[in-house]
Design a protein around this motif. Structure first.
Motif, PDB file in Angstrom:
ATOM      1  N   GLN A 100       0.841  -1.193   0.000  1.00  0.00           N
ATOM      2  CA  GLN A 100       0.000   0.000   0.000  1.00  0.00           C
ATOM      3  C   GLN A 100       0.878   1.245   0.000  1.00  0.00           C
ATOM      4  O   GLN A 100       1.773   1.372   0.821  1.00  0.00           O
ATOM      5  CB  GLN A 100      -0.952  -0.044   1.197  1.00  0.00           C
ATOM      6  N   LYS A 101       0.582   2.139  -0.919  1.00  0.00           N
ATOM      7  CA  LYS A 101       1.438   3.302  -1.119  1.00  0.00           C
ATOM      8  C   LYS A 101       0.939   4.493  -0.305  1.00  0.00           C
ATOM      9  O   LYS A 101      -0.243   4.773  -0.246  1.00  0.00           O
ATOM     10  CB  LYS A 101       1.480   3.643  -2.602  1.00  0.00           C
ATOM     11  N   HIS A 102       1.884   5.203   0.278  1.00  0.00           N
ATOM     12  CA  HIS A 102       1.610   6.393   1.085  1.00  0.00           C
ATOM     13  C   HIS A 102       1.165   7.521   0.152  1.00  0.00           C
ATOM     14  O   HIS A 102       1.842   7.834  -0.821  1.00  0.00           O
ATOM     15  CB  HIS A 102       2.899   6.767   1.820  1.00  0.00           C
ATOM     16  N   LEU A 103       0.010   8.145   0.463  1.00  0.00           N
ATOM     17  CA  LEU A 103      -0.508   9.245  -0.355  1.00  0.00           C
ATOM     18  C   LEU A 103      -0.292  10.609   0.289  1.00  0.00           C
ATOM     19  O   LEU A 103      -0.303  11.625  -0.398  1.00  0.00           O
ATOM     20  CB  LEU A 103      -2.012   9.050  -0.604  1.00  0.00           C
ATOM     21  N   GLY A 104      -0.122  10.646   1.594  1.00  0.00           N
ATOM     22  CA  GLY A 104       0.071  11.911   2.295  1.00  0.00           C
ATOM     23  C   GLY A 104      -0.373  11.790   3.734  1.00  0.00           C
ATOM     24  O   GLY A 104      -1.085  10.852   4.100  1.00  0.00           O
ATOM     25  N   GLN A 105       0.048  12.752   4.556  1.00  0.00           N
ATOM     26  CA  GLN A 105      -0.285  12.718   5.972  1.00  0.00           C
ATOM     27  C   GLN A 105      -0.169  14.111   6.570  1.00  0.00           C
ATOM     28  O   GLN A 105       0.410  15.009   5.961  1.00  0.00           O
ATOM     29  CB  GLN A 105       0.641  11.778   6.727  1.00  0.00           C
ATOM     30  N   PHE A 106      -0.746  14.267   7.747  1.00  0.00           N
ATOM     31  CA  PHE A 106      -0.476  15.443   8.570  1.00  0.00           C
ATOM     32  C   PHE A 106      -0.622  15.023  10.016  1.00  0.00           C
ATOM     33  O   PHE A 106      -1.334  14.073  10.343  1.00  0.00           O
ATOM     34  CB  PHE A 106      -1.379  16.642   8.218  1.00  0.00           C
ATOM     35  N   ALA A 107       0.090  15.726  10.890  1.00  0.00           N
ATOM     36  CA  ALA A 107       0.028  15.458  12.325  1.00  0.00           C
ATOM     37  C   ALA A 107      -0.137  16.792  13.049  1.00  0.00           C
ATOM     38  O   ALA A 107       0.516  17.778  12.704  1.00  0.00           O
ATOM     39  CB  ALA A 107       1.294  14.748  12.792  1.00  0.00           C
ATOM     40  N   VAL A 108      -1.035  16.809  14.036  1.00  0.00           N
ATOM     41  CA  VAL A 108      -1.326  18.040  14.765  1.00  0.00           C
ATOM     42  C   VAL A 108      -1.855  17.659  16.153  1.00  0.00           C
ATOM     43  O   VAL A 108      -2.509  16.633  16.310  1.00  0.00           O
ATOM     44  CB  VAL A 108      -2.342  18.903  13.965  1.00  0.00           C
ATOM     45  N   PRO A 109      -1.558  18.475  17.167  1.00  0.00           N
ATOM     46  CA  PRO A 109      -2.098  18.178  18.493  1.00  0.00           C
ATOM     47  C   PRO A 109      -3.634  18.212  18.492  1.00  0.00           C
ATOM     48  O   PRO A 109      -4.255  19.052  17.838  1.00  0.00           O
ATOM     49  CB  PRO A 109      -1.526  19.294  19.374  1.00  0.00           C
ATOM     50  N   LEU A 110      -4.225  17.313  19.256  1.00  0.00           N
ATOM     51  CA  LEU A 110      -5.682  17.238  19.354  1.00  0.00           C
ATOM     52  C   LEU A 110      -6.281  18.571  19.800  1.00  0.00           C
ATOM     53  O   LEU A 110      -7.297  19.013  19.258  1.00  0.00           O
ATOM     54  CB  LEU A 110      -6.081  16.128  20.325  1.00  0.00           C
ATOM     55  N   GLN A 111      -5.660  19.228  20.763  1.00  0.00           N
ATOM     56  CA  GLN A 111      -6.199  20.494  21.253  1.00  0.00           C
ATOM     57  C   GLN A 111      -6.268  21.529  20.125  1.00  0.00           C
ATOM     58  O   GLN A 111      -7.231  22.291  20.029  1.00  0.00           O
ATOM     59  CB  GLN A 111      -5.358  21.021  22.410  1.00  0.00           C
ATOM     60  N   ALA A 112      -5.272  21.572  19.241  1.00  0.00           N
ATOM     61  CA  ALA A 112      -5.281  22.515  18.120  1.00  0.00           C
ATOM     62  C   ALA A 112      -6.428  22.201  17.156  1.00  0.00           C
ATOM     63  O   ALA A 112      -7.067  23.118  16.633  1.00  0.00           O
ATOM     64  CB  ALA A 112      -3.940  22.474  17.390  1.00  0.00           C
ATOM     65  N   ILE A 113      -6.701  20.921  16.933  1.00  0.00           N
ATOM     66  CA  ILE A 113      -7.822  20.537  16.070  1.00  0.00           C
ATOM     67  C   ILE A 113      -9.135  21.057  16.666  1.00  0.00           C
ATOM     68  O   ILE A 113      -9.943  21.673  15.979  1.00  0.00           O
ATOM     69  CB  ILE A 113      -7.901  19.003  15.897  1.00  0.00           C
ATOM     70  N   LEU A 114      -9.331  20.814  17.952  1.00  0.00           N
ATOM     71  CA  LEU A 114     -10.585  21.215  18.597  1.00  0.00           C
ATOM     72  C   LEU A 114     -10.746  22.734  18.626  1.00  0.00           C
ATOM     73  O   LEU A 114     -11.825  23.257  18.339  1.00  0.00           O
ATOM     74  CB  LEU A 114     -10.657  20.638  20.004  1.00  0.00           C
ATOM     75  N   GLU A 115      -9.677  23.465  18.915  1.00  0.00           N
ATOM     76  CA  GLU A 115      -9.759  24.921  18.964  1.00  0.00           C
ATOM     77  C   GLU A 115     -10.004  25.512  17.582  1.00  0.00           C
ATOM     78  O   GLU A 115     -10.802  26.441  17.422  1.00  0.00           O
ATOM     79  CB  GLU A 115      -8.487  25.503  19.578  1.00  0.00           C
TER      80      GLU A 115
END
Length: 148
Positions: A100-115
């Motif tokens: 399975q080939k990697h198409l893309g990603q992102f990582a961010v703190p949960l608190q930043a997502i909620l805010e």
């Protein structure tokens, strides 16, 4: 009294790169979480595979269950959303296979997502996807978190 919260993520993506020779990618998304610095990434859930779709709108949301709000800080936990191109044998796996080939990603703190979602009129947040080693892509993901 249980003060734990659960969050449901509705996910779509756009302009995913074509990695299959004869057809568009067959994407699915995994959510992994890192609770501590230098900690391992824990599998939290995945979407379904959508065949031949560079702009998927996943019907299956990913639920992040029973989070202790006292353990959510500005830095941790970190949520990593990773898109892969599926092969036929990987439709029900919790981890990607080497095929399975990697198409893309992102990582961010949960608190930043909620805010960020609170300040968005639609509750949707747009994130640019990166390559595994951090290089830029032309792809992006729309994320809509809902606290259950």
């Amino acid at each position: 009294i249980n003060n734990y919260m659960s969050i449901e993520f509705h996910i779509s993506a756009s302009q995913l790169k074509k990695v299959d020779l004869f057809s568009p990618s067959d994407p699915f998304c995994l959510l992994e979480v890192q609770w501590l610095p230098d900690g391992s990434w824990d599998y939290m859930g995945r979407t379904e595979v959508i065949d031949n779709q560079p702009n998927p709108n996943f019907h299956e949301s990913i639920k992040f269950k029973e989070i202790d709000p006292t353990k959510v800080s500005a830095e941790y936990p970190i949520c990593r959303f990773v898109l892969y191109d599926s092969d036929d044998s990987g439709k029900n796996l919790t981890q990607p296979t080497p095929k399975q080939k990697h198409l893309g990603q992102f990582a961010v703190p949960l608190q930043a997502i909620l805010e960020t979602s609170k300040s968005s009129k639609t509750g949707m947040i747009k994130y640019m996807l990166t390559e595994r080693k951090g290089g830029k892509t032309k792809s992006f993901m729309l994320l809509k978190p809902t606290i259950l």
